[in-house]
Design an enzyme around this catalytic site. Structure first.
Site, PDB file in Angstrom:
ATOM      1  N   SER A  52      -3.867  -2.867 -13.571  1.00 53.23           N
ATOM      2  CA  SER A  52      -4.019  -3.344 -12.176  1.00 53.23           C
ATOM      3  C   SER A  52      -5.238  -5.066 -12.105  1.00 53.23           C
ATOM      4  O   SER A  52      -6.207  -5.459 -13.750  1.00 53.23           O
ATOM      5  CB  SER A  52      -6.476  -2.111 -12.160  1.00 53.23           C
ATOM      6  OG  SER A  52      -6.987  -2.792 -11.599  1.00 53.23           O
ATOM      7  N   HIS A  80      -3.854   6.725  -2.308  1.00 50.67           N
ATOM      8  CA  HIS A  80      -4.909   5.931  -4.024  1.00 50.67           C
ATOM      9  C   HIS A  80      -5.300   7.144  -4.392  1.00 50.67           C
ATOM     10  O   HIS A  80      -6.521   7.400  -5.337  1.00 50.67           O
ATOM     11  CB  HIS A  80      -6.223   5.163  -3.261  1.00 50.67           C
ATOM     12  CG  HIS A  80      -6.568   3.837  -3.511  1.00 50.67           C
ATOM     13  ND1 HIS A  80      -5.961   2.918  -3.666  1.00 50.67           N
ATOM     14  CD2 HIS A  80      -7.131   4.136  -4.818  1.00 50.67           C
ATOM     15  CE1 HIS A  80      -6.497   1.969  -4.463  1.00 50.67           C
ATOM     16  NE2 HIS A  80      -7.004   3.093  -5.381  1.00 50.67           N
ATOM     17  N   THR A 106      -1.452  -3.456  -3.389  1.00 53.76           N
ATOM     18  CA  THR A 106      -2.140  -2.417  -3.066  1.00 53.76           C
ATOM     19  C   THR A 106      -2.535  -2.828  -1.644  1.00 53.76           C
ATOM     20  O   THR A 106      -3.680  -3.994  -1.400  1.00 53.76           O
ATOM     21  CB  THR A 106      -3.218  -1.624  -3.793  1.00 53.76           C
ATOM     22  OG1 THR A 106      -2.660  -1.431  -5.264  1.00 53.76           O
ATOM     23  CG2 THR A 106      -3.834  -1.070  -3.538  1.00 53.76           C
ATOM     24  N   LYS A 151       2.348  -1.197  -2.264  1.00 56.93           N
ATOM     25  CA  LYS A 151       1.527   0.202  -2.770  1.00 56.93           C
ATOM     26  C   LYS A 151       0.369   0.576  -1.357  1.00 56.93           C
ATOM     27  O   LYS A 151      -0.468  -0.252  -1.345  1.00 56.93           O
ATOM     28  CB  LYS A 151       0.691   0.721  -4.221  1.00 56.93           C
ATOM     29  CG  LYS A 151      -0.062   1.435  -4.320  1.00 56.93           C
ATOM     30  CD  LYS A 151      -0.128   1.064  -5.955  1.00 56.93           C
ATOM     31  CE  LYS A 151      -1.120   2.847  -6.258  1.00 56.93           C
ATOM     32  NZ  LYS A 151      -2.066   2.379  -6.040  1.00 56.93           N
ATOM     33  N   TYR A 156      -4.540  -7.217  -5.864  1.00 52.91           N
ATOM     34  CA  TYR A 156      -5.770  -6.520  -4.709  1.00 52.91           C
ATOM     35  C   TYR A 156      -6.396  -8.199  -3.630  1.00 52.91           C
ATOM     36  O   TYR A 156      -6.581  -8.864  -4.207  1.00 52.91           O
ATOM     37  CB  TYR A 156      -7.110  -6.025  -4.813  1.00 52.91           C
ATOM     38  CG  TYR A 156      -7.536  -4.395  -5.020  1.00 52.91           C
ATOM     39  CD1 TYR A 156      -6.636  -3.346  -4.241  1.00 52.91           C
ATOM     40  CD2 TYR A 156      -7.725  -4.694  -6.594  1.00 52.91           C
ATOM     41  CE1 TYR A 156      -7.111  -2.436  -4.720  1.00 52.91           C
ATOM     42  CE2 TYR A 156      -8.126  -2.617  -6.330  1.00 52.91           C
ATOM     43  CZ  TYR A 156      -7.039  -2.140  -5.979  1.00 52.91           C
ATOM     44  OH  TYR A 156      -7.582  -0.561  -6.115  1.00 52.91           O
TER      45      TYR A 156
HETATM   46  C1  FMN Z   1      -9.475   5.950 -12.155  1.00 55.91           C
HETATM   47  C2  FMN Z   1      -8.399   5.397 -10.944  1.00 55.91           C
HETATM   48  C3  FMN Z   1      -8.635   3.921 -10.959  1.00 55.91           C
HETATM   49  C4  FMN Z   1      -7.842   3.611  -9.451  1.00 55.91           C
HETATM   50  N1  FMN Z   1      -7.447   2.329  -9.703  1.00 55.91           N
HETATM   51  C5  FMN Z   1      -6.826   1.147  -9.215  1.00 55.91           C
HETATM   52  C6  FMN Z   1      -6.349  -0.001  -8.826  1.00 55.91           C
HETATM   53  O1  FMN Z   1      -6.765  -0.776  -9.640  1.00 55.91           O
HETATM   54  N2  FMN Z   1      -5.432  -0.507  -8.441  1.00 55.91           N
HETATM   55  C7  FMN Z   1      -4.749   0.228  -7.483  1.00 55.91           C
HETATM   56  O2  FMN Z   1      -3.666  -0.017  -6.635  1.00 55.91           O
HETATM   57  N3  FMN Z   1      -4.359   1.582  -7.707  1.00 55.91           N
HETATM   58  C8  FMN Z   1      -6.101   2.046  -8.546  1.00 55.91           C
HETATM   59  N4  FMN Z   1      -5.715   3.716  -8.348  1.00 55.91           N
HETATM   60  C9  FMN Z   1      -5.185   4.577  -7.940  1.00 55.91           C
HETATM   61  C10 FMN Z   1      -3.311   4.697  -8.726  1.00 55.91           C
HETATM   62  O3  FMN Z   1      -3.482   3.852  -8.661  1.00 55.91           O
HETATM   63  C11 FMN Z   1      -3.055   5.952  -8.274  1.00 55.91           C
HETATM   64  O4  FMN Z   1      -2.516   5.382  -6.681  1.00 55.91           O
HETATM   65  C12 FMN Z   1      -3.755   8.147  -8.157  1.00 55.91           C
HETATM   66  O5  FMN Z   1      -3.825   7.284  -9.393  1.00 55.91           O
HETATM   67  C13 FMN Z   1      -2.523   8.260  -8.046  1.00 55.91           C
HETATM   68  O6  FMN Z   1      -2.629   9.301  -8.097  1.00 55.91           O
HETATM   69  P1  FMN Z   1      -3.119  10.644  -9.209  1.00 55.91           P
HETATM   70  O7  FMN Z   1      -4.525   9.987 -10.458  1.00 55.91           O
HETATM   71  O8  FMN Z   1      -3.703  12.169  -8.685  1.00 55.91           O
HETATM   72  O9  FMN Z   1      -1.775  10.991 -10.063  1.00 55.91           O
HETATM   73  C14 FMN Z   1      -6.915   3.942  -9.507  1.00 55.91           C
HETATM   74  C15 FMN Z   1      -6.799   5.567  -9.453  1.00 55.91           C
HETATM   75  C16 FMN Z   1      -7.688   6.476 -10.561  1.00 55.91           C
HETATM   76  C17 FMN Z   1      -7.729   7.738 -10.662  1.00 55.91           C
END
Ligand code: FMN
Length: 391
Positions: free
Chosen positions: A108, A277, A157, A253, A131
Protein backbone atom coordinates in the site's frame (compact mmCIF):
# COMPACT_ATOMS: atom_id res chain seq x y z
CA UNK A 1 0.26 -26.74 11.19
CA UNK A 2 -1.07 -25.79 14.63
CA UNK A 3 -4.01 -28.17 15.19
CA UNK A 4 -5.95 -25.62 17.20
CA UNK A 5 -6.09 -23.34 14.17
CA UNK A 6 -8.38 -24.77 11.50
CA UNK A 7 -9.93 -21.70 9.93
CA UNK A 8 -9.43 -18.00 9.29
CA UNK A 9 -11.88 -17.38 12.16
CA UNK A 10 -9.43 -19.10 14.51
CA UNK A 11 -6.65 -16.81 13.24
CA UNK A 12 -8.91 -13.82 13.83
CA UNK A 13 -9.53 -14.86 17.44
CA UNK A 14 -5.79 -15.24 18.03
CA UNK A 15 -5.04 -11.89 16.36
CA UNK A 16 -7.53 -10.22 18.67
CA UNK A 17 -5.57 -11.52 21.65
CA UNK A 18 -2.18 -10.45 20.26
CA UNK A 19 -2.75 -7.08 18.55
CA UNK A 20 -3.47 -3.88 20.53
CA UNK A 21 -7.18 -3.14 20.28
CA UNK A 22 -6.84 0.12 18.34
CA UNK A 23 -5.03 -1.67 15.49
CA UNK A 24 -7.21 -4.78 15.68
CA UNK A 25 -10.28 -2.50 15.44
CA UNK A 26 -8.71 -0.69 12.49
CA UNK A 27 -8.82 -4.01 10.62
CA UNK A 28 -12.03 -5.45 12.00
CA UNK A 29 -14.33 -2.57 11.09
CA UNK A 30 -16.16 -0.91 8.27
CA UNK A 31 -17.26 2.67 7.83
CA UNK A 32 -20.22 4.28 9.58
CA UNK A 33 -22.91 1.68 10.42
CA UNK A 34 -20.73 -1.08 8.88
CA UNK A 35 -23.71 -2.34 6.85
CA UNK A 36 -21.67 -2.84 3.67
CA UNK A 37 -18.89 -4.50 5.62
CA UNK A 38 -21.37 -7.05 6.97
CA UNK A 39 -23.20 -7.43 3.64
CA UNK A 40 -19.97 -8.46 1.87
CA UNK A 41 -19.74 -11.59 4.02
CA UNK A 42 -23.48 -12.28 4.31
CA UNK A 43 -24.07 -12.29 0.54
CA UNK A 44 -21.16 -14.65 -0.05
CA UNK A 45 -22.50 -17.04 2.59
CA UNK A 46 -25.87 -17.22 0.81
CA UNK A 47 -24.37 -18.70 -2.36
CA UNK A 48 -24.83 -22.48 -2.28
CA UNK A 49 -22.71 -25.05 -4.05
CA UNK A 50 -23.94 -27.69 -6.44
CA UNK A 51 -22.62 -31.02 -5.15
CA UNK A 52 -21.47 -33.40 -7.88
CA UNK A 53 -20.44 -37.06 -7.66
CA UNK A 54 -19.03 -39.67 -10.00
CA UNK A 55 -16.48 -37.26 -11.47
CA UNK A 56 -12.81 -38.23 -11.65
CA UNK A 57 -11.19 -35.50 -9.61
CA UNK A 58 -7.66 -36.93 -9.45
CA UNK A 59 -5.07 -34.33 -10.40
CA UNK A 60 -7.03 -31.41 -9.00
CA UNK A 61 -5.19 -28.15 -9.62
CA UNK A 62 -5.84 -24.92 -7.70
CA UNK A 63 -3.31 -22.82 -9.60
CA UNK A 64 -4.18 -19.79 -11.69
CA UNK A 65 -2.71 -17.07 -13.91
CA UNK A 66 -2.85 -13.47 -12.75
CA UNK A 67 -1.83 -10.75 -15.21
CA UNK A 68 0.11 -13.32 -17.17
CA UNK A 69 1.94 -14.60 -14.09
CA UNK A 70 1.46 -18.08 -12.68
CA UNK A 71 0.03 -18.21 -9.16
CA UNK A 72 -0.39 -21.20 -6.87
CA UNK A 73 -3.92 -20.02 -6.04
CA UNK A 74 -6.34 -17.59 -7.73
CA UNK A 75 -5.56 -15.01 -5.08
CA UNK A 76 -3.65 -11.79 -4.41
CA UNK A 77 -2.86 -10.26 -0.99
CA UNK A 78 -4.69 -6.91 -1.12
CA UNK A 79 -3.00 -3.63 -0.22
CA UNK A 80 -3.52 -2.70 3.41
CA UNK A 81 -2.35 0.49 5.05
CA UNK A 82 -0.59 0.27 8.43
CA UNK A 83 0.13 -3.45 8.01
CA UNK A 84 3.35 -2.95 9.94
CA UNK A 85 1.32 -1.89 12.98
CA UNK A 86 -0.48 -5.23 13.22
CA UNK A 87 2.83 -7.00 13.48
CA UNK A 88 6.27 -5.36 13.48
CA UNK A 89 7.76 -5.47 9.94
CA UNK A 90 4.36 -6.78 8.81
CA UNK A 91 4.72 -5.88 5.13
CA UNK A 92 8.00 -7.77 4.80
CA UNK A 93 6.58 -10.83 6.57
CA UNK A 94 3.37 -10.87 4.52
CA UNK A 95 5.27 -10.42 1.24
CA UNK A 96 7.64 -13.25 2.15
CA UNK A 97 4.73 -15.56 3.00
CA UNK A 98 3.04 -14.69 -0.30
CA UNK A 99 6.24 -15.45 -2.20
CA UNK A 100 6.68 -18.77 -0.41
CA UNK A 101 3.13 -19.86 -1.28
CA UNK A 102 3.38 -18.37 -4.79
CA UNK A 103 0.83 -15.56 -4.91
CA UNK A 104 1.29 -11.81 -5.53
CA UNK A 105 1.54 -9.30 -2.69
CA UNK A 106 0.45 -5.64 -3.03
CA UNK A 107 2.21 -2.96 -0.97
CA UNK A 108 0.00 0.00 0.00
CA UNK A 109 0.96 3.64 -0.44
CA UNK A 110 0.23 4.05 3.28
CA UNK A 111 2.33 1.09 4.37
CA UNK A 112 4.79 1.29 7.23
CA UNK A 113 7.61 -0.35 5.28
CA UNK A 114 8.74 1.64 2.23
CA UNK A 115 8.93 0.37 -1.36
CA UNK A 116 12.74 0.35 -1.25
CA UNK A 117 12.86 -1.37 2.14
CA UNK A 118 10.49 -4.12 0.98
CA UNK A 119 12.46 -4.62 -2.26
CA UNK A 120 15.68 -4.92 -0.24
CA UNK A 121 14.20 -7.56 2.08
CA UNK A 122 12.33 -9.78 -0.40
CA UNK A 123 13.33 -11.65 -3.52
CA UNK A 124 10.04 -11.85 -5.44
CA UNK A 125 8.67 -8.82 -7.29
CA UNK A 126 5.61 -7.32 -5.60
CA UNK A 127 2.81 -5.02 -6.81
CA UNK A 128 2.47 -1.44 -5.64
CA UNK A 129 -0.83 0.30 -4.81
CA UNK A 130 -1.19 4.01 -5.48
CA UNK A 131 -3.51 6.62 -4.02
CA UNK A 132 -3.57 9.87 -5.96
CA UNK A 133 -2.63 12.81 -3.77
CA UNK A 134 -2.66 16.51 -4.41
CA UNK A 135 1.11 16.75 -4.70
CA UNK A 136 1.55 15.37 -8.23
CA UNK A 137 5.33 15.68 -8.00
CA UNK A 138 5.20 13.23 -5.08
CA UNK A 139 2.98 10.88 -7.14
CA UNK A 140 5.43 11.00 -10.06
CA UNK A 141 8.26 10.15 -7.72
CA UNK A 142 6.25 7.30 -6.17
CA UNK A 143 5.60 5.81 -9.62
CA UNK A 144 9.28 6.12 -10.48
CA UNK A 145 10.23 4.51 -7.16
CA UNK A 146 7.89 1.59 -7.89
CA UNK A 147 9.48 1.21 -11.32
CA UNK A 148 12.99 1.32 -9.85
CA UNK A 149 11.98 -1.41 -7.35
CA UNK A 150 10.79 -3.49 -10.33
CA UNK A 151 7.21 -3.77 -9.09
CA UNK A 152 5.34 -6.01 -11.49
CA UNK A 153 1.99 -4.18 -11.47
CA UNK A 154 0.53 -0.88 -10.30
CA UNK A 155 -2.82 -0.97 -8.50
CA UNK A 156 -4.59 2.38 -8.67
CA UNK A 157 -7.24 2.69 -5.96
CA UNK A 158 -10.07 4.96 -7.10
CA UNK A 159 -12.56 4.68 -4.23
CA UNK A 160 -10.83 6.95 -1.74
CA UNK A 161 -11.05 10.57 -2.95
CA UNK A 162 -12.01 11.19 0.66
CA UNK A 163 -11.89 8.81 3.57
CA UNK A 164 -15.06 6.98 4.59
CA UNK A 165 -16.43 7.83 8.02
CA UNK A 166 -14.65 5.31 10.22
CA UNK A 167 -16.10 5.97 13.61
CA UNK A 168 -14.18 3.27 15.45
CA UNK A 169 -10.82 4.75 14.40
CA UNK A 170 -11.94 8.22 15.41
CA UNK A 171 -13.04 6.96 18.82
CA UNK A 172 -9.77 5.04 19.26
CA UNK A 173 -7.63 8.07 18.30
CA UNK A 174 -5.80 6.05 15.65
CA UNK A 175 -2.53 7.64 14.55
CA UNK A 176 0.85 6.53 13.27
CA UNK A 177 3.00 6.05 15.21
CA UNK A 178 0.45 5.66 18.01
CA UNK A 179 0.01 8.79 20.11
CA UNK A 180 0.56 8.05 23.74
CA UNK A 181 -2.64 8.67 25.64
CA UNK A 182 -4.00 6.78 28.61
CA UNK A 183 -6.20 4.57 26.43
CA UNK A 184 -3.63 3.86 23.67
CA UNK A 185 -1.02 3.13 26.33
CA UNK A 186 -3.39 0.72 28.06
CA UNK A 187 -4.18 -0.97 24.72
CA UNK A 188 -0.49 -1.43 24.00
CA UNK A 189 0.84 -2.57 27.34
CA UNK A 190 -1.83 -5.24 27.50
CA UNK A 191 -0.04 -6.80 24.49
CA UNK A 192 3.56 -7.13 25.80
CA UNK A 193 4.71 -9.42 23.00
CA UNK A 194 3.65 -6.87 20.40
CA UNK A 195 5.33 -4.05 22.39
CA UNK A 196 8.62 -5.91 22.75
CA UNK A 197 8.77 -6.72 19.04
CA UNK A 198 7.76 -3.18 18.09
CA UNK A 199 10.62 -1.79 20.15
CA UNK A 200 13.05 -3.96 18.18
CA UNK A 201 12.07 -2.52 14.78
CA UNK A 202 12.69 0.95 13.36
CA UNK A 203 9.65 0.67 11.07
CA UNK A 204 6.99 2.67 12.88
CA UNK A 205 5.81 5.39 10.52
CA UNK A 206 4.56 5.79 6.93
CA UNK A 207 7.70 4.63 5.12
CA UNK A 208 6.66 5.77 1.62
CA UNK A 209 5.64 9.20 2.75
CA UNK A 210 7.60 10.57 5.70
CA UNK A 211 10.68 12.27 4.29
CA UNK A 212 9.31 12.02 0.73
CA UNK A 213 6.22 14.25 0.74
CA UNK A 214 5.97 17.83 1.86
CA UNK A 215 3.96 18.42 5.02
CA UNK A 216 4.13 14.80 6.11
CA UNK A 217 5.24 15.08 9.68
CA UNK A 218 6.54 12.20 11.69
CA UNK A 219 3.48 11.68 13.82
CA UNK A 220 0.29 11.82 11.88
CA UNK A 221 -3.32 11.54 12.73
CA UNK A 222 -4.16 9.28 9.83
CA UNK A 223 -7.62 10.62 9.02
CA UNK A 224 -6.54 14.25 9.30
CA UNK A 225 -3.60 13.64 7.03
CA UNK A 226 -5.72 11.77 4.49
CA UNK A 227 -8.17 14.66 4.63
CA UNK A 228 -5.43 17.12 3.73
CA UNK A 229 -3.53 15.10 1.15
CA UNK A 230 -6.01 12.99 -0.80
CA UNK A 231 -7.18 14.55 -4.01
CA UNK A 232 -10.91 15.12 -4.53
CA UNK A 233 -10.45 16.18 -8.14
CA UNK A 234 -9.30 12.82 -9.49
CA UNK A 235 -10.94 11.82 -12.80
CA UNK A 236 -10.31 9.24 -15.52
CA UNK A 237 -7.91 11.71 -17.19
CA UNK A 238 -5.60 11.21 -14.20
CA UNK A 239 -5.81 7.45 -14.74
CA UNK A 240 -4.73 7.90 -18.37
CA UNK A 241 -1.84 10.07 -17.20
CA UNK A 242 -0.76 7.45 -14.65
CA UNK A 243 -1.04 4.62 -17.16
CA UNK A 244 1.28 6.55 -19.46
CA UNK A 245 3.82 7.45 -16.80
CA UNK A 246 3.84 3.91 -15.36
CA UNK A 247 3.94 2.09 -18.71
CA UNK A 248 3.39 -1.35 -17.14
CA UNK A 249 0.42 -3.45 -16.05
CA UNK A 250 -2.30 -1.28 -14.50
CA UNK A 251 -4.99 -2.61 -12.15
CA UNK A 252 -7.85 -0.23 -11.30
CA UNK A 253 -9.34 -0.99 -7.88
CA UNK A 254 -12.63 0.15 -6.38
CA UNK A 255 -15.05 -0.52 -9.27
CA UNK A 256 -18.66 -1.15 -8.25
CA UNK A 257 -20.46 -0.11 -11.41
CA UNK A 258 -20.43 -1.31 -15.02
CA UNK A 259 -20.18 2.28 -16.25
CA UNK A 260 -16.99 2.81 -14.25
CA UNK A 261 -15.61 -0.52 -15.45
CA UNK A 262 -16.05 0.73 -19.00
CA UNK A 263 -14.25 3.99 -18.12
CA UNK A 264 -11.40 2.04 -16.51
CA UNK A 265 -10.98 -0.03 -19.67
CA UNK A 266 -10.95 3.11 -21.83
CA UNK A 267 -8.27 4.58 -19.55
CA UNK A 268 -6.05 1.55 -20.18
CA UNK A 269 -6.71 -0.84 -17.26
CA UNK A 270 -5.33 -4.33 -17.74
CA UNK A 271 -7.42 -5.54 -14.82
CA UNK A 272 -10.10 -4.17 -12.52
CA UNK A 273 -10.91 -5.02 -8.94
CA UNK A 274 -14.61 -5.09 -8.13
CA UNK A 275 -14.36 -3.70 -4.62
CA UNK A 276 -16.06 -1.49 -2.05
CA UNK A 277 -12.80 -1.31 -0.08
CA UNK A 278 -14.01 -4.07 2.23
CA UNK A 279 -16.94 -1.90 3.38
CA UNK A 280 -14.60 0.84 4.60
CA UNK A 281 -15.69 3.61 2.23
CA UNK A 282 -19.31 4.02 1.01
CA UNK A 283 -21.47 2.53 3.72
CA UNK A 284 -24.87 1.56 2.31
CA UNK A 285 -23.36 0.26 -0.95
CA UNK A 286 -24.20 -3.27 -2.13
CA UNK A 287 -21.83 -6.14 -1.48
CA UNK A 288 -19.01 -6.51 -3.98
CA UNK A 289 -20.05 -10.10 -4.80
CA UNK A 290 -23.47 -8.85 -5.89
CA UNK A 291 -21.86 -6.27 -8.18
CA UNK A 292 -19.54 -8.84 -9.75
CA UNK A 293 -21.74 -10.73 -12.27
CA UNK A 294 -23.04 -7.60 -14.01
CA UNK A 295 -19.59 -6.04 -14.23
CA UNK A 296 -17.90 -9.24 -15.41
CA UNK A 297 -20.54 -9.55 -18.15
CA UNK A 298 -19.81 -6.02 -19.38
CA UNK A 299 -16.01 -6.46 -19.25
CA UNK A 300 -16.46 -9.71 -21.19
CA UNK A 301 -12.82 -10.75 -21.23
CA UNK A 302 -11.40 -7.38 -22.34
CA UNK A 303 -9.52 -7.11 -19.02
CA UNK A 304 -9.00 -9.40 -16.06
CA UNK A 305 -11.59 -9.15 -13.30
CA UNK A 306 -10.71 -9.53 -9.65
CA UNK A 307 -13.08 -9.12 -6.72
CA UNK A 308 -12.55 -8.56 -3.01
CA UNK A 309 -14.67 -8.03 0.10
CA UNK A 310 -15.63 -10.60 2.70
CA UNK A 311 -13.54 -13.47 1.35
CA UNK A 312 -12.55 -15.52 4.39
CA UNK A 313 -12.34 -19.09 3.06
CA UNK A 314 -11.47 -21.21 0.06
CA UNK A 315 -15.22 -21.63 -0.42
CA UNK A 316 -15.61 -17.87 -0.82
CA UNK A 317 -12.87 -17.90 -3.46
CA UNK A 318 -14.80 -20.51 -5.45
CA UNK A 319 -18.06 -18.54 -5.07
CA UNK A 320 -16.33 -15.49 -6.57
CA UNK A 321 -14.87 -17.48 -9.47
CA UNK A 322 -18.29 -19.01 -10.12
CA UNK A 323 -19.79 -15.53 -10.51
CA UNK A 324 -17.23 -14.34 -13.05
CA UNK A 325 -14.02 -13.34 -11.24
CA UNK A 326 -10.74 -14.51 -12.75
CA UNK A 327 -9.04 -14.15 -9.36
CA UNK A 328 -9.72 -12.63 -5.94
CA UNK A 329 -7.99 -10.37 -3.45
CA UNK A 330 -8.05 -10.95 0.29
CA UNK A 331 -7.49 -8.29 2.92
CA UNK A 332 -8.57 -9.05 6.47
CA UNK A 333 -8.09 -12.82 6.14
CA UNK A 334 -4.32 -12.53 5.79
CA UNK A 335 -4.11 -9.55 8.17
CA UNK A 336 -5.62 -11.76 10.89
CA UNK A 337 -2.99 -14.38 10.06
CA UNK A 338 -0.28 -11.74 10.34
CA UNK A 339 -1.56 -10.47 13.69
CA UNK A 340 -1.88 -14.02 14.97
CA UNK A 341 1.54 -15.28 13.95
CA UNK A 342 3.57 -13.05 11.63
CA UNK A 343 4.92 -14.71 8.50
CA UNK A 344 3.90 -18.19 9.68
CA UNK A 345 0.39 -16.89 10.39
CA UNK A 346 0.00 -15.53 6.85
CA UNK A 347 1.26 -18.83 5.45
CA UNK A 348 -1.19 -20.67 7.65
CA UNK A 349 -4.03 -18.49 6.35
CA UNK A 350 -3.08 -19.23 2.73
CA UNK A 351 -2.63 -22.90 3.48
CA UNK A 352 -6.08 -23.11 5.10
CA UNK A 353 -7.74 -21.32 2.19
CA UNK A 354 -5.95 -23.52 -0.33
CA UNK A 355 -7.13 -26.73 1.37
CA UNK A 356 -10.67 -25.38 1.59
CA UNK A 357 -10.60 -24.43 -2.09
CA UNK A 358 -9.33 -27.87 -3.06
CA UNK A 359 -11.90 -29.73 -0.94
CA UNK A 360 -14.76 -27.61 -2.29
CA UNK A 361 -13.64 -27.97 -5.91
CA UNK A 362 -13.39 -31.73 -5.42
CA UNK A 363 -16.91 -32.05 -3.99
CA UNK A 364 -18.28 -29.86 -6.78
CA UNK A 365 -16.57 -32.10 -9.35
CA UNK A 366 -14.05 -29.50 -10.55
CA UNK A 367 -10.39 -30.19 -11.28
CA UNK A 368 -9.35 -26.75 -12.50
CA UNK A 369 -10.25 -23.26 -11.28
CA UNK A 370 -11.23 -22.21 -14.82
CA UNK A 371 -14.09 -24.74 -14.77
CA UNK A 372 -15.91 -22.67 -12.13
CA UNK A 373 -18.98 -20.89 -13.47
CA UNK A 374 -22.64 -20.21 -12.64
CA UNK A 375 -23.22 -23.98 -12.88
CA UNK A 376 -20.98 -24.46 -9.83
CA UNK A 377 -23.74 -22.87 -7.74
CA UNK A 378 -27.32 -23.89 -7.03
CA UNK A 379 -28.49 -20.27 -6.76
CA UNK A 380 -26.16 -18.06 -8.85
CA UNK A 381 -28.97 -15.53 -9.36
CA UNK A 382 -29.83 -14.94 -5.71
CA UNK A 383 -28.33 -11.49 -5.95
CA UNK A 384 -30.49 -9.50 -8.36
CA UNK A 385 -27.77 -9.08 -10.97
CA UNK A 386 -26.55 -5.65 -10.00
CA UNK A 387 -23.78 -4.12 -12.01
CA UNK A 388 -24.94 -0.59 -12.44
CA UNK A 389 -25.95 0.53 -15.87
CA UNK A 390 -24.20 2.07 -18.79
CA UNK A 391 -26.07 5.37 -18.25
C1 FMN B 1 -6.83 -2.66 7.52
C2 FMN B 1 -7.10 -2.39 6.07
C3 FMN B 1 -6.35 -1.44 5.41
C4 FMN B 1 -6.58 -1.21 4.06
N1 FMN B 1 -5.78 -0.32 3.38
C5 FMN B 1 -5.91 -0.18 2.03
C6 FMN B 1 -4.99 0.60 1.30
O1 FMN B 1 -4.06 1.18 1.84
N2 FMN B 1 -5.17 0.69 -0.03
C7 FMN B 1 -6.21 0.05 -0.69
O2 FMN B 1 -6.32 0.16 -1.91
N3 FMN B 1 -7.07 -0.71 -0.01
C8 FMN B 1 -6.95 -0.86 1.32
N4 FMN B 1 -7.79 -1.68 2.01
C9 FMN B 1 -8.83 -2.42 1.28
C10 FMN B 1 -8.27 -3.78 0.83
O3 FMN B 1 -7.29 -3.60 -0.17
C11 FMN B 1 -9.38 -4.68 0.29
O4 FMN B 1 -10.09 -3.99 -0.71
C12 FMN B 1 -10.34 -5.15 1.37
O5 FMN B 1 -9.65 -5.43 2.56
C13 FMN B 1 -11.09 -6.40 0.92
O6 FMN B 1 -12.01 -6.82 1.88
P1 FMN B 1 -11.69 -7.97 2.97
O7 FMN B 1 -10.80 -7.34 3.98
O8 FMN B 1 -13.03 -8.28 3.50
O9 FMN B 1 -11.01 -9.10 2.27
C14 FMN B 1 -7.60 -1.92 3.38
C15 FMN B 1 -8.36 -2.86 4.06
C16 FMN B 1 -8.11 -3.10 5.39
C17 FMN B 1 -8.93 -4.15 6.10
Amino acid sequence: MDQTITSVDDLQRLAKRRVPSLFYDYVNSGSWTESTYRRNGEDLARLLFRQRVGVNIAGIDTSSAILGMRAAMPLVLAPAGLTGMLHPDGEILAARAAARIGVPYVLSTVSICSIEDLAAHTKQPFWFQLYIMKDRGFIERLIDRAKAAKCSALVLTMDLPIQGLRYKDIRNGLSVPPRITLSTLAAMISRPRWCAAMLRTQRRTFGNIVGHAEGASDTMRFSEWVGKQFDRTVTWDDVRWIKQRWGGKLVVKGIMDAYDAEEALKAGADAIVVSNHGGRQLDGAPSSISALPGIAAVVAGRAEVLVDGGIRSGQDILRALALGADNVMIGRAYLYGLGAGGEAGVMQCLDIMSRELEATMALCGLTNVRQAGPGTLVNPDFVAPYGGNLR
